[in-house]
Design a protein around this motif. Structure first.
Motif, PDB file in Angstrom:
ATOM      1  N   ARG A  97      20.284 -19.638 -95.463  1.00 11.09           N
ATOM      2  CA  ARG A  97      18.933 -19.062 -95.460  1.00 11.09           C
ATOM      3  C   ARG A  97      17.859 -20.118 -95.224  1.00 11.09           C
ATOM      4  O   ARG A  97      16.840 -19.837 -94.607  1.00 11.09           O
ATOM      5  N   TYR A  98      18.068 -21.318 -95.735  1.00 15.71           N
ATOM      6  CA  TYR A  98      17.118 -22.402 -95.498  1.00 15.71           C
ATOM      7  C   TYR A  98      17.769 -23.717 -95.891  1.00 15.71           C
ATOM      8  O   TYR A  98      18.820 -23.743 -96.527  1.00 15.71           O
ATOM      9  N   ASP A 100      25.892 -19.045-101.934  1.00 13.88           N
ATOM     10  CA  ASP A 100      25.752 -17.717-102.517  1.00 13.88           C
ATOM     11  C   ASP A 100      26.516 -17.639-103.836  1.00 13.88           C
ATOM     12  O   ASP A 100      27.599 -18.200-103.991  1.00 13.88           O
ATOM     13  N   ARG A 118      25.670 -23.908 -92.610  1.00 12.56           N
ATOM     14  CA  ARG A 118      26.496 -23.816 -93.814  1.00 12.56           C
ATOM     15  C   ARG A 118      27.398 -25.036 -93.843  1.00 12.56           C
ATOM     16  O   ARG A 118      28.445 -25.066 -93.205  1.00 12.56           O
ATOM     17  N   VAL A 178      19.402 -24.697 -99.567  1.00 12.18           N
ATOM     18  CA  VAL A 178      19.771 -23.534-100.367  1.00 12.18           C
ATOM     19  C   VAL A 178      21.149 -23.741-100.972  1.00 12.18           C
ATOM     20  O   VAL A 178      22.048 -24.292-100.333  1.00 12.18           O
TER      21      VAL A 178
END
Length: 249
Positions: free
Chosen positions: A77-78, A84, A154, A81
């Motif tokens: 997302r940025y 998850d 990622r 981050v």
């Protein structure tokens, strides 16, 4: 049934194994590099699938390069981050790894303030002064190394050769410090301590996701982050190596 591989640490700091498990799950994207699957996690222990070791081969190297590009392209997302399923900071090795609670303006700002300066401060507290790296941070904040095409990726975040396991089924990844970062950071870390068949890995990666012009000249810029971590953990020759790398930028 294969016996799991279990890591234990009775004095583990809060979230030590939980964020690692979250990182492994986040990195396990379809078509990406396989990871050691987390089977059970607690505050003091992490159990994963046990992986058998094998000899690095040309075909495994090519497959790894292609799959790593897919993992990176799964995105984040940025910059900064956390993976998850996790909020708050993480760890690299045994020391804290700051995560961003909200998007930063650019990769350069993130890299300067969350990947270099925290370890500059820790080194300073140990009596180690690294002024050339602070000057690099200023240039990073000014956007000298940013490019509009750089999207948050990622990334594994601690992708040195010891965390790349060559198995009969190809490469698997372990021990991540996963976060939203720059693809060149993972690639630079692969080169830091050497990895078998790295040239073939990079060529295969570039075939899937062409790297931005000049990426080879930025390798040591991205290596400043793991070098500073090693300065904080071990001192010694890593101090001179970090200063020498910084002076190139």
């Amino acid at each position: 049934m294969t016996t799991p591989f279990v890591k234990s640490r009775p004095d583990a700091p809060a979230g030590f194994f939980e964020v690692e498990a979250a990182g492994l799950r986040w990195l396990a994207v379809h078509g990406g590099v396989p990871v050691a699957e987390p089977l059970h996690v607690s505050p003091t222990q992490l159990a994963t699938t046990r992986l058998d070791m094998s000899t690095p081969t040309e075909s495994a190297a090519e497959d790894f390069g292609r799959r790593l590009a897919v993992t990176h392209d799964a995105g984040a997302r940025y910059f900064g981050v956390p993976p998850d399923g996790w909020s708050g900071d993480g760890y690299i090795g045994t020391i804290p790894l700051p995560h961003a609670t909200e998007p930063t303006r650019s990769w350069g700002e993130f890299y300067a303030n969350l990947r270099l300066r925290p370890y500059l401060r820790a080194a300073h507290d140990q009596g180690i002064h690294l002024d050339p790296i602070e000057r690099v941070c200023i240039r990073l904040e000014a956007g000298e190394y940013d490019d509009p095409s750089d999207e948050p990726c990622r990334i594994h975040g601690d992708l040195w050769s010891g965390n790349v396991l060559w198995t009969p089924d190809g490469v698997h990844l372990i021990d991540p410090a996963a976060h939203g970062g720059h693809r060149e950071t993972d690639l630079a870390m692969l080169a830091l301590f050497g990895l078998p068949r790295l040239d073939r890995i990079l060529r295969a990666y570039d075939e899937v996701h062409p790297l931005r012009d000049g990426w080879q000249e930025r390798i040591e810029l991205h290596q400043l982050y793991p070098l500073l971590v090693h300065v904080v953990l071990f001192g010694g020759g890593y101090v001179a190596q970090a200063i020498e790398a910084a002076r190139r930028y």
